[in-house]
Enzyme design. Structure first.
Site, PDB file in Angstrom:
ATOM      1  N   HIS A  46       0.834  -1.212   0.000  1.00 18.12           N
ATOM      2  CA  HIS A  46       0.000   0.000   0.000  1.00 18.12           C
ATOM      3  C   HIS A  46       0.867   1.260   0.000  1.00 18.12           C
ATOM      4  CE1 HIS A  46       0.816   0.923   4.244  1.00 18.12           C
ATOM      5  NE2 HIS A  46       0.646  -0.361   4.515  1.00 18.12           N
ATOM      6  N   SER A  71       1.419   4.259  -4.969  1.00 13.01           N
ATOM      7  CA  SER A  71       2.005   5.483  -4.446  1.00 13.01           C
ATOM      8  C   SER A  71       3.373   5.219  -3.811  1.00 13.01           C
ATOM      9  CB  SER A  71       1.028   6.117  -3.452  1.00 13.01           C
ATOM     10  OG  SER A  71       1.441   7.417  -3.074  1.00 13.01           O
ATOM     11  N   ASP A 131      -5.222  13.148 -10.669  1.00  9.79           N
ATOM     12  CA  ASP A 131      -4.448  13.013  -9.434  1.00  9.79           C
ATOM     13  C   ASP A 131      -3.784  14.350  -9.122  1.00  9.79           C
ATOM     14  OD1 ASP A 131      -2.676  12.355  -7.363  1.00  9.79           O
ATOM     15  OD2 ASP A 131      -2.347  10.342  -8.145  1.00  9.79           O
ATOM     16  N   HIS A 185      -5.981  10.024  -7.056  1.00  3.55           N
ATOM     17  CA  HIS A 185      -5.032   9.175  -6.336  1.00  3.55           C
ATOM     18  C   HIS A 185      -5.710   7.973  -5.673  1.00  3.55           C
ATOM     19  CE1 HIS A 185      -0.911   8.827  -4.976  1.00  3.55           C
ATOM     20  NE2 HIS A 185      -1.307   8.549  -3.761  1.00  3.55           N
TER      21      HIS A 185
END
Length: 498
Positions: free
Chosen positions: A222, A296, A445, A473
Site C-alpha cells: 500500500h 504510491s 491526481d 489518487h
C-alpha cells in the site's frame, strides 16, 4: 513506452472531433471562452499564492509554538523530553562543527571533529532541513552548497535511534492510539515480530508459513498513510474465481501502519521497510518468485524489491508512482526538490494543503495525528451514525491507523530520501530486468501528477502506461474495483505467457 487510455477517454475524444462544426461565430465565442478561462486561471493562481503565503507563514510560527507545548506535555506525561528535528540546520562552514556531507557519497554525520563517522545514507536531509516559507522565498537561485551544518542535538538523536542503547519502547506514546488494532504488535518482542500480512490463498493451498505453495504468488504494497485494507476491501473481492484459484495474494501493512509494529525508536528508512517485507513475507512464506503490485509510496519499495530480487519478480505493477525526475540544476539537493514537488505549500487543491502540512511541519502534523489517528474509533462511530451505516468505513482504518513518528519518518525517508535512487532503480529495471512492467495513473491526481507515470514510462520503454480519465489518487482503484482487478489479471497472464 506504450500508453493506453480508457474506453471513455477514446469516446470523449471522438465526440470532440465530431463536434467541430459551427462556423466563424462559434469559433470566436470559443476563443473568448478560452481567453476568459486563461484570465480566471491566472487570477485564481495569484490568489492561491497570496493566501498560501499568509497561511503557511502562520503555520511556521505555530509549529515553533507547538514544539514548546509538546516538550512540556511530553515531560509532564512521560517524564522525559522528546527529541525533535526543530533545531533547523543553518548553512555555514564552521571548521569543527557537525556536518552532513551531501551526495555523491552517502550522508555522514560527524558529531565532533574527532568523533567516529556514522553512516546515514538512508536518512533524508528533509527531516532537519525545512526552511520557513519566508526563508525559502528569499533564497538565492542555483544549486545548493555541497555541505550543510547540522545541530548536534539532531545528530545525537539520530545516532541514538540507530545505536538503540535502550530496549525498544513497547508502550505507545500518550499522543498515539493504544487500541488492539494499532498496538497488538507490542505483545511480542520487536526482534521476533512480523508485519501484519493478510493472505488470500486458493482453497487447496495452506496459508500458514511453510504450507504448500500456490501456482503463483502476488505481493501487494500500500501507499502512504494506508494499510492492507486498501487492497483487501477493494480488488481482493473483485478478482475472478479463476484468479482466486490460481494466485496466493499477500497484502502487507507496512512498518508503522495498520496492524503492523510501530516502534518509536526506528527511523523508518527504506532499508528497514524492505527488510521487514523480506522477513514477514518473502522468507516467512517462502516465496521463490512473485508478482508485485504497489500504490504510491509503495512503488518505491516495490522497485527496491525488484532490484534486490531481479530473478524472482515476474511482473511489477505501479499505481501512481512518486517519480519526479530531478533537473541537473537541483542535483545537489534532490531531496529538497522532491519535497517541494510533493508538498508545494499551497492551500489549493486540498490534498496539496494536507501533504504540505504533513511534510513541512513536524508538530502541526503531530497535532493532526493526535486529533485524527488517536481517536480513529470515535471518527469511525461518528461516520457510521451520520451515514446510518450506508457507507463502508474501511478507508478510516486505512488512513488513520498509524503513529506520527512512523508517518513522519516514512514520508521523508522514502518519498524524499529516495529521490537520488529512483533513476538508478528505473535504469536497472529497464536494462537488467526482464519482468513485465505496468504503470497506472489517474489523470485527475492532484497529489502526484500524471507526469510521474509518463516519466517512468520514458525511463522504462517497455512499460505499459495506462492513464485513467476522471480518476485521482484514490479513485484509480476505489469505485472501479472490478475493472482494475481485470487489469491486474491481464498483467499476470501476460507475464506468464512471456
Amino acid at each position: 513506452m506504450h500508453i493506453a487510455t480508457c474506453v471513455w477517454q477514446e469516446k470523449a475524444a471522438a465526440a470532440a472531433m465530431g463536434g467541430g462544426g459551427g462556423g466563424v461565430g462559434a469559433g470566436t465565442k470559443k476563443k473568448r471562452k478560452v481567453e476568459w478561462a486563461t484570465v480566471a486561471a491566472a487570477a485564481g493562481g495569484a490568489l492561491n499564492c497570496a493566501v498560501s503565503f499568509v497561511v503557511f507563514s502562520a503555520l511556521d510560527v505555530l509549529d515553533v509554538v507547538l514544539c514548546l507545548v509538546y516538550k512540556l506535555v511530553d515531560y509532564a506525561v512521560e517524564a522525559e523530553w522528546k527529541a525533535c528535528y526543530c533545531a533547523a540546520a543553518a548553512r555555514g562552514d564552521g571548521a569543527g562543527g557537525p556536518r552532513v556531507l551531501a551526495p555523491p557519497g552517502p550522508k555522514v554525520v560527524r558529531l565532533s571533529a574527532s568523533s567516529a563517522k556514522m553512516q546515514l545514507e538512508d536518512v533524508s536531509d528533509t527531516l532537519y532541513v525545512r526552511p520557513s516559507l519566508l526563508a525559502g522565498a528569499t533564497r538565492k537561485a542555483g544549486p545548493a552548497p555541497p555541505a550543510l551544518t547540522v545541530s548536534p542535538a539532531i545528530a545525537e538523536m539520530i545516532r541514538g535511534k540507530i545505536d538503540r542503547p535502550r530496549p525498544p519502547r513497547q508502550a505507545p506514546c500518550w499522543s498515539d492510539c493504544d487500541c488492539k488494532v494499532c498496538h497488538a504488535w507490542s505483545a511480542a518482542p520487536l526482534a521476533a515480530s512480523h508485519l501484519y500480512v493478510h493472505v488470500q490463498a486458493p482453497p487447496a493451498s495452506a496459508s500458514a508459513p511453510g504450507g504448500a505453495s500456490a501456482t503463483e504468488d502476488v505481493v501487494f504494497i500500500h501507499g502512504f498513510i494506508s494499510s492492507s485494507v486498501f487492497w483487501t476491501e477493494t480488488v481482493f473481492p473483485a478478482f475472478s474465481a479463476a484468479a482466486r484459484g490460481r494466485y496466493r495474494m499477500f497484502a502487507v501493512d507496512l512498518l508503522g501502519f495498520g496492524r503492523s509494529p510501530k516502534p518509536a525508536e526506528l527511523l523508518y528508512t527504506l532499508r528497514e521497510h524492505v527488510e521487514m517485507i523480506e522477513r514477514s513475507v518473502l522468507q516467512r512464506y517462502r516465496l521463490g518468485s512473485f508478482h508485485v503490485v504497489a500504490h504510491s509510496l509503495g512503488s518505491v519499495l516495490a522497485l527496491a524489491l525488484a532490484v534486490k530480487y531481479p530473478a524472482a519478480v515476474k511482473s511489477l505493477t505501479l499505481l501512481a508512482p512518486p517519480y519526479f525526475p530531478v533537473p541537473e540544476s537541483e542535483a545537489g539537493a534532490a531531496t529538497q526538490y522532491v519535497m517541494r514537488r510533493v508538498a508545494p505549500r499551497r492551500v489549493w487543491p486540498p490534498i496539496a494543503f494536507g501533504a504540505s502540512m504533513a511534510c513541512w511541519y513536524e508538530h502541526v502534523s503531530r497535532t493532526i495525528c493526535l486529533t485524527i489517528c488517536r481517536h480513529h474509533r470515535v471518527w469511525d462511530r461518528l461516520f457510521r451514525i451520520l451515514t446510518r451505516n450506508r457507507v463502508r468505513t474501511f478507508l478510516i482504518e486505512a488512513f488513520m491507523c498509524h503513529t506520527h513518528n512512523a508517518a513522519w519518518h516514512t514520508l521523508h525517508n522514502i518519498i524524499c530520501g529516495s529521490a537520488a535512487r529512483m533513476d538508478a532503480y528505473l535504469d536497472v529495471l529497464s536494462s537488467q530486468l526482464s519482468c513485465k512492467v505496468a504503470v497506472f495513473h489517474g489523470r485527475d491526481d492532484e497529489l502526484l501528477p500524471v507526469e510521474c507515470a509518463l516519466a517512468v514510462g520514458a525511463r522504462v520503454p517497455r512499460a505499459r502506461v495506462t492513464v485513467y480519465d476522471r480518476k485521482d489518487h484514490i479513485t484509480i482503484i476505489v469505485g472501479q474495483e472490478e475493472l482494475f482487478a481485470a487489469e491486474l489479471e491481464a498483467v499476470w497472464r501476460s507475464a506468464a505467457a512471456d
